[in-house]
Design an enzyme around this catalytic site. Structure first.
Site, PDB file in Angstrom:
ATOM      1  N   TYR A   1       0.843  -1.197   0.000  1.00 39.53           N
ATOM      2  CA  TYR A   1       0.000   0.000   0.000  1.00 39.53           C
ATOM      3  C   TYR A   1       0.883   1.254   0.000  1.00 39.53           C
ATOM      4  O   TYR A   1       0.714   2.165  -0.828  1.00 39.53           O
ATOM      5  CB  TYR A   1      -0.923  -0.025   1.227  1.00 39.53           C
ATOM      6  CG  TYR A   1      -1.566   1.300   1.542  1.00 39.53           C
ATOM      7  CD1 TYR A   1      -2.413   1.924   0.623  1.00 39.53           C
ATOM      8  CD2 TYR A   1      -1.338   1.942   2.768  1.00 39.53           C
ATOM      9  CE1 TYR A   1      -3.005   3.145   0.923  1.00 39.53           C
ATOM     10  CE2 TYR A   1      -1.926   3.158   3.069  1.00 39.53           C
ATOM     11  CZ  TYR A   1      -2.750   3.759   2.143  1.00 39.53           C
ATOM     12  OH  TYR A   1      -3.334   4.972   2.434  1.00 39.53           O
TER      13      TYR A   1
ATOM     14  N   PHE B   1      -1.860  11.086   8.475  1.00 36.26           N
ATOM     15  CA  PHE B   1      -1.581  10.058   9.466  1.00 36.26           C
ATOM     16  C   PHE B   1      -2.917   9.314   9.656  1.00 36.26           C
ATOM     17  O   PHE B   1      -3.518   8.952   8.654  1.00 36.26           O
ATOM     18  CB  PHE B   1      -0.899  10.691  10.682  1.00 36.26           C
ATOM     19  CG  PHE B   1       0.587  10.935  10.370  1.00 36.26           C
ATOM     20  CD1 PHE B   1       0.954  11.799   9.329  1.00 36.26           C
ATOM     21  CD2 PHE B   1       1.588  10.223  11.007  1.00 36.26           C
ATOM     22  CE1 PHE B   1       2.290  11.960   8.955  1.00 36.26           C
ATOM     23  CE2 PHE B   1       2.934  10.376  10.648  1.00 36.26           C
ATOM     24  CZ  PHE B   1       3.276  11.249   9.619  1.00 36.26           C
TER      25      PHE B   1
END
Ligand SMILES: NC(=O)c1ccc[n+]([C@@H]2O[C@H](COP(=O)([O-])OP(=O)(O)OC[C@H]3O[C@@H](n4cnc5c(N)ncnc54)[C@H](O)[C@@H]3O)[C@@H](O)[C@H]2O)c1
Length: 328
Positions: free
Chosen positions: A141, A169
């Site tokens: 990913y 984040f």
């Protein structure tokens, strides 16, 4: 002029569409609904059901609307799934991403806000993580997103594409109307709250021997509405002729998995039973942002991202939407 939002039926995309509409922007959404929900998008917004890699469709959207800029959220985004099925990630996020950006450039669109991720840093040498930290992802990913970052940078130099790559984040929390709902769900906050609601008997804690004070991974949680605001700022920045950039979106504070669960017990007043399992492949120990550059470049400062507010907002949303979103 219109903003094209890919992945606008997904979690962060739908909240960003909501904020863009509130600011009076014209928006169109392109989403294949693989992970998103049609009912998360305002019925007044033109909606194209399709894949970002479909060049003909992207050309048609550009012909039907005067697209000024794009916010490109559409991607597969589960770390664990990317380890077990990397082809899905490279095909969906990278192969389709290449086709998509190419089609946009052909249509004359040269401004993009791109959803990148802290997963591009891998296991950081230093925390908090600045944008200059080495990028060596720990999972496919992260690699698919890093490759897209490199592509955007090359296209800026060669073709004048101006972009802001926002390295989020951990997104969490909800607005009044929109919250996090995936099936299956891999993110901690909705899973912890599902256990608090009695939908699951316990919540899995993946690994208890990380090099952190309580042995569980530490993450930097940002309220989804704060993230949405950063996209608006980034679009304004590009409109004013801002140069391409890579910016962290985090708070600078990290919480361990056990701290999140403890906070959820306090916010919900419910006991939340945990079940310790082995660590998940691809999960770094500690990801906490240094958000100073996003503040300096975009004037962005999170205002809703304290952990109790994040948990309370998603808790309230789930109570109001016990079944999540209506089936598509
Ligand atoms: N959620 C987080 O904490 C987080 C953190 C860092 C980065 N990101 C990035 O932010 C973006 C949005 O994440 P999210 O949590 O809202 O995910 P999400 O899965 O809820 O939303 C993604 C949306 O994109 C759509 N989509 C996926 N591939 C597509 C394709 N090829 N064509 C058209 N539509 C497609 C899905 O149907 C879904 O609606 C993603 O790019 C993700 O990698 C998310």
């Amino acid at each position: 002029m219109t903003i094209l939002v890919t992945g606008g039926a997904g979690y962060i995309g739908s909240v960003t569409v909501e904020r863009l509409l509130a600011k009076g922007e014209r928006v169109v959404v392109l989403d294949d609904l693989a992970r998103g929900h049609r009912s998360a998008v305002d019925p007044g917004v033109p909606f194209y059901h399709g894949r970002v890699g479909d060049r003909t469709l992207v050309a048609r959207i550009a012909a039907e609307h005067k697209i000024e800029a794009c916010v490109h959220f559409a991607a597969m985004a589960y770390v664990g799934e990317s380890v077990s099925d990397p082809a899905k990630y490279f095909e969906n996020n990278l192969e389709q991403g290449v086709a998509f950006v190419g089609a946009l450039l052909n249509a004359g669109v040269r401004r993009m806000v791109f959803s990148s991720t802290c997963a591009t840093y891998g296991e950081p040498e230093k925390v908090p993580i600045s944008e200059q930290s080495p990028q060596w992802p720990k999972n496919p990913y992260g690699w698919s997103k890093l490759a897209m970052e490199r592509l955007l940078d090359s296209y800026d130099h060669a073709y004048g594409l101006k972009f802001v790559a926002l390295r989020y984040f951990n997104a969490a929390g909800a607005t009044e109307r929109l919250g996090e709902f995936h099936e299956p769900e891999s993110h901690l906050v909705p899973n912890v709250l599902a256990t608090a609601r009695g939908e699951t008997p316990d919540v899995a804690v993946f690994g208890k021997s990380y090099p952190t004070p309580d042995g569980t991974p530490i993450r930097d949680y940002v309220h989804v509405a704060d993230l949405a605001e950063a996209h608006i700022n980034a679009l304004d920045y590009l409109r004013q002729g801002g140069q391409s950039d890579f910016l962290n979106l985090g708070t600078g504070h990290g919480y361990s998995v056990l701290e999140v669960i403890e906070c959820a017990r306090q916010v919900t007043g419910r006991p939340i039973v945990i079940r310790v399992e082995g660590p998940r492949p691809g999960d770094p120990a500690r990801l906490v942002a240094d958000p100073a550059r996003a503040r300096a470049v975009l004037g962005w400062q999170p205002t809703m991202s304290d952990l109790p507010s994040i948990l309370r907002s998603q808790w309230t949303w789930r109570h109001k939407h016990p079944r999540g979103y209506a089936p598509d």
